[in-house]
Design a protein around this motif. Structure first.
Motif, PDB file in Angstrom:
ATOM      1  N   VAL A   7       0.861  -1.401   0.172  1.00  0.00           N
ATOM      2  CA  VAL A   7       0.165  -0.004   0.054  1.00  0.00           C
ATOM      3  C   VAL A   7       0.880   1.283  -0.242  1.00  0.00           C
ATOM      4  CG1 VAL A   7      -1.859   1.189   1.539  1.00  0.00           C
ATOM      5  CG2 VAL A   7      -1.764  -1.050   1.119  1.00  0.00           C
ATOM      6  N   THR A   8       2.010   1.308   0.719  1.00  0.00           N
ATOM      7  CA  THR A   8       2.972   2.466   0.905  1.00  0.00           C
ATOM      8  C   THR A   8       3.940   2.499  -0.259  1.00  0.00           C
ATOM      9  OG1 THR A   8       4.342   1.315   2.365  1.00  0.00           O
ATOM     10  CG2 THR A   8       2.670   2.606   3.285  1.00  0.00           C
ATOM     11  N   GLY A 198      13.470  -0.377   9.995  1.00  0.00           N
ATOM     12  CA  GLY A 198      12.866  -1.324   8.644  1.00  0.00           C
ATOM     13  C   GLY A 198      13.334  -0.642   7.402  1.00  0.00           C
ATOM     14  N   GLY A 199      13.134   0.706   7.439  1.00  0.00           N
ATOM     15  CA  GLY A 199      13.666   1.612   6.567  1.00  0.00           C
ATOM     16  C   GLY A 199      15.236   1.459   6.026  1.00  0.00           C
ATOM     17  N   PHE A 200      16.083   1.332   7.202  1.00  0.00           N
ATOM     18  CA  PHE A 200      17.509   1.115   7.040  1.00  0.00           C
ATOM     19  C   PHE A 200      17.662  -0.301   6.360  1.00  0.00           C
ATOM     20  CE2 PHE A 200      21.634  -0.117   8.744  1.00  0.00           C
ATOM     21  CZ  PHE A 200      22.513   0.984   8.009  1.00  0.00           C
ATOM     22  N   GLY A 201      17.047  -1.467   6.896  1.00  0.00           N
ATOM     23  CA  GLY A 201      17.199  -2.497   6.370  1.00  0.00           C
ATOM     24  C   GLY A 201      16.918  -2.721   4.790  1.00  0.00           C
ATOM     25  N   ASN A 262       9.401  -0.730   3.661  1.00  0.00           N
ATOM     26  CA  ASN A 262      10.125  -1.662   4.573  1.00  0.00           C
ATOM     27  C   ASN A 262      10.019  -1.168   5.985  1.00  0.00           C
ATOM     28  OD1 ASN A 262      11.081  -3.973   2.968  1.00  0.00           O
ATOM     29  ND2 ASN A 262      12.030  -2.239   1.906  1.00  0.00           N
ATOM     30  N   GLY A 263       9.796   0.161   6.308  1.00  0.00           N
ATOM     31  CA  GLY A 263       9.456   0.817   7.449  1.00  0.00           C
ATOM     32  C   GLY A 263       8.117   0.223   7.900  1.00  0.00           C
TER      33      GLY A 263
END
Length: 283
Positions: A7-8, A198-201, A262-263
């Motif tokens: 969705v994002t 999550g964003g970093f991963g 991913n965040g």
């Protein structure tokens, strides 16, 4: 988690696939967004959402289930108790093992998604006369032309992307959580540190494997027009005819999507897991 991710991130994923497959058609991310909106409208950004949802839900369900099993395997290999907390490196290795299983459910749905996303460009470039506009028509076309194994075009490049990529994905996520926890339990982290971790991963994953993903997208989309060379053949052709930079077409939307999607994925995963564990404990 998979639903939150799609969705994002879907509009940026659509731009990524278009720019990877037809880099000469777009000057950059803004140009791709503007042209897509003018040609197809807002719905053009969400082309392939249904297979993307199926792909992400299936992939992440299998990925995180296998991640738990692979963590136990890593514990056995290093000879520690099953309740021992693993190091960030060991978690990264478990995630890498788990991704190999997730690839088997991801590849067919990703092929359908990529073809739907780049259908308009395939028609514009004259590579195909008439495109399929629905999930079912793409699925039917693959079965009629290549049979069930046609859904696994690009499997080797998907594996080449997933296995090393998810080492960096889980490694980056766990390393970031360790940084934010700073001595406390990682389970106590709030939503902002989880989003950032999550964003970093996700960013670590895509930086590491982007050229492989570009080759995969080309194989899966351009095979609509006829037999496509394998991973090495496609890779060499792109480098010879378009240069190394062509392998990084669409990197900007990918990095934006990687951080945001991913965040959202890890935030939804961690909170839904805690909720489920509470439900289980209450019984």
């Amino acid at each position: 988690g998979g639903t939150a991710c799609v969705v994002t991130g879907q509009p940026f994923d659509t731009a990524k696939v278009k720019m990877q497959t037809f880099p000469s058609m777009y000057k950059g991310l803004v140009d791709c967004f503007v042209k897509t909106y003018k040609q197809v409208g807002f719905r053009g950004f969400y082309k392939g959402t249904t297979p993307a949802l199926v792909a992400n839900i299936a992939e992440n369900s299998v990925l995180f289930m296998c991640y738990g099993f692979c963590q136990q395997i890593v514990r056995r290999i290093v000879g520690v108790d099953r309740k021992t907390k693993l190091s960030d490196l060991q978690n990264a290795a478990a995630g890498s093992f788990a991704s190999a299983f997730a690839t088997l459910v991801l590849c067919p749905t990703e092929l359908v998604k990529c073809r739907l996303q780049a259908m308009h460009e395939m028609q514009l470039s004259g590579k195909i006369i008439q495109g399929h506009n629905t999930v079912w028509s793409v699925v039917k076309g693959v079965i009629q032309k290549d049979g069930p194994l046609g859904f696994y075009r690009g499997l080797s490049s998907t594996l080449l992307r997933e296995v090393p990529g998810y080492f960096f994905f889980f490694g980056g996520y766990e390393l970031s959580r360790t940084f934010f926890a700073s001595g406390r339990s990682k389970d106590e982290l709030g939503p902002i540190p989880l989003l950032l971790s999550g964003g970093f991963g996700g960013s670590c994953l895509w930086i590491a494997v982007y050229p492989v993903d570009c080759v995969k997208s080309r194989i899966q989309v351009l095979s609509m027009a006829g037999k496509q060379a394998g991973f090495m053949g496609t890779f060499v052709t792109v480098v010879k005819t378009e240069g190394v930079l062509a392998l990084y077409s669409g990197l900007t939307p990918t990095m934006i999507r990687a951080f945001v999607a991913n965040g959202a994925l890890f935030l939804a995963y961690e909170y839904s897991r805690k909720l489920m564990m509470k439900q289980i404990d209450s019984y």
